[in-house]
Design a protein around this motif. Sequence first.
Motif, PDB file in Angstrom:
ATOM      1  N   VAL A  66       1.724  -4.744  -9.568  1.00 48.06           N
ATOM      2  CA  VAL A  66       0.903  -4.461  -8.393  1.00 48.06           C
ATOM      3  C   VAL A  66       1.747  -4.678  -7.134  1.00 48.06           C
ATOM      4  O   VAL A  66       1.629  -3.932  -6.149  1.00 48.06           O
ATOM      5  CB  VAL A  66      -0.351  -5.356  -8.358  1.00 48.06           C
ATOM      6  N   ASP A  67       2.621  -5.695  -7.171  1.00 47.05           N
ATOM      7  CA  ASP A  67       3.470  -5.958  -6.013  1.00 47.05           C
ATOM      8  C   ASP A  67       4.399  -4.788  -5.710  1.00 47.05           C
ATOM      9  O   ASP A  67       4.630  -4.447  -4.550  1.00 47.05           O
ATOM     10  CB  ASP A  67       4.266  -7.250  -6.203  1.00 47.05           C
ATOM     11  N   SER A  68       4.915  -4.144  -6.757  1.00 45.00           N
ATOM     12  CA  SER A  68       5.801  -3.000  -6.540  1.00 45.00           C
ATOM     13  C   SER A  68       5.029  -1.790  -6.001  1.00 45.00           C
ATOM     14  O   SER A  68       5.539  -1.033  -5.167  1.00 45.00           O
ATOM     15  CB  SER A  68       6.518  -2.627  -7.841  1.00 45.00           C
ATOM     16  N   THR A  72       5.733  -0.012  -2.440  1.00 45.52           N
ATOM     17  CA  THR A  72       5.904   1.433  -2.271  1.00 45.52           C
ATOM     18  C   THR A  72       5.008   1.967  -1.159  1.00 45.52           C
ATOM     19  O   THR A  72       5.434   2.777  -0.329  1.00 45.52           O
ATOM     20  CB  THR A  72       5.588   2.167  -3.588  1.00 45.52           C
ATOM     21  N   ALA A  73       3.768   1.486  -1.130  1.00 44.48           N
ATOM     22  CA  ALA A  73       2.823   1.926  -0.105  1.00 44.48           C
ATOM     23  C   ALA A  73       3.241   1.478   1.291  1.00 44.48           C
ATOM     24  O   ALA A  73       2.848   2.084   2.295  1.00 44.48           O
ATOM     25  CB  ALA A  73       1.427   1.396  -0.423  1.00 44.48           C
ATOM     26  N   ARG A 120      11.876  -7.207  -6.304  1.00 45.49           N
ATOM     27  CA  ARG A 120      10.629  -7.276  -7.071  1.00 45.49           C
ATOM     28  C   ARG A 120      10.692  -6.407  -8.319  1.00 45.49           C
ATOM     29  O   ARG A 120      10.132  -6.752  -9.365  1.00 45.49           O
ATOM     30  CB  ARG A 120       9.456  -6.859  -6.202  1.00 45.49           C
ATOM     31  N   MET A 121      11.359  -5.267  -8.238  1.00 42.19           N
ATOM     32  CA  MET A 121      11.527  -4.436  -9.427  1.00 42.19           C
ATOM     33  C   MET A 121      12.299  -5.186 -10.507  1.00 42.19           C
ATOM     34  O   MET A 121      11.966  -5.118 -11.696  1.00 42.19           O
ATOM     35  CB  MET A 121      12.264  -3.138  -9.064  1.00 42.19           C
ATOM     36  N   ALA A 122      13.323  -5.911 -10.083  1.00 42.27           N
ATOM     37  CA  ALA A 122      14.104  -6.692 -11.043  1.00 42.27           C
ATOM     38  C   ALA A 122      13.277  -7.831 -11.625  1.00 42.27           C
ATOM     39  O   ALA A 122      13.312  -8.096 -12.832  1.00 42.27           O
ATOM     40  CB  ALA A 122      15.356  -7.244 -10.363  1.00 42.27           C
ATOM     41  N   ARG A 185      11.057   2.282 -17.265  1.00 41.23           N
ATOM     42  CA  ARG A 185       9.831   1.846 -17.939  1.00 41.23           C
ATOM     43  C   ARG A 185       8.602   2.366 -17.214  1.00 41.23           C
ATOM     44  O   ARG A 185       7.634   2.795 -17.842  1.00 41.23           O
ATOM     45  CB  ARG A 185       9.796   0.315 -18.006  1.00 41.23           C
ATOM     46  N   ARG A 186       8.651   2.354 -15.887  1.00 38.23           N
ATOM     47  CA  ARG A 186       7.497   2.840 -15.126  1.00 38.23           C
ATOM     48  C   ARG A 186       7.313   4.341 -15.332  1.00 38.23           C
ATOM     49  O   ARG A 186       6.188   4.823 -15.486  1.00 38.23           O
ATOM     50  CB  ARG A 186       7.674   2.531 -13.645  1.00 38.23           C
TER      51      ARG A 186
END
Length: 205
Positions: A66-68, A72-73, A120-122, A185-186
């Motif tokens: 959710v943080d990622s 993005t937003a 955060r992605m990492a 993965r996403r």
Amino acid sequence: MSVVPLVFTSGWASGINAYAVVLLLGLFGATGVSDEVPSALQRTDVLIVAGVLFLCEAVADKIPYVDSVWDTAHTVIRPLAGAVIAALLAGESGSLPELAAGAIGGSTALMSHLVKAGTRMAVNTSPEPFSNVGMSVAEDLGVAGVVTFAIFNPVAAAVIAAVLLVLGIVTVLFLASRIRRFLRRRAQRREEKRLAGTGGHWPDG
């Protein structure tokens, strides 16, 4: 004194949590702690909106994935906020053209935002949620500490913000492989959802 150090610091902080920056600066100005805060940031409606959005970010920022999505937003929102805050600060001091201040604040906010989003992605490659919570708390405390310090010692705070920005960039480059794995993965999850929506078959045509 030139407002450049405060502009740079507020830009760096806005790239991490723009709502916290608006809220902190507004409160410092409204309570008389600092005379450098523009009146636009001290308005009651601005403080209320910033407070509500800060609480929303405080929750979203601690939930894996959710943080990622939230980051993005905010790819446009945080740099824009950094530019607006910087322009307001420059207009209040009169020591730097507002357009130049906006460019400094916006570009710095964009860089720190990309560092945060990449980190955060990492972190999201880890299966447990505690690292997200730890990162979020550390970021919020860092923003609060540096912005508060900048009110009283803007040059030293700007140096700290610059060091943190460079360290963040180096960290993201070091974690590049984990970030690429997260993106794969996403993309795979999105493809699986799309196939599930078509009954597991490729659409015709």
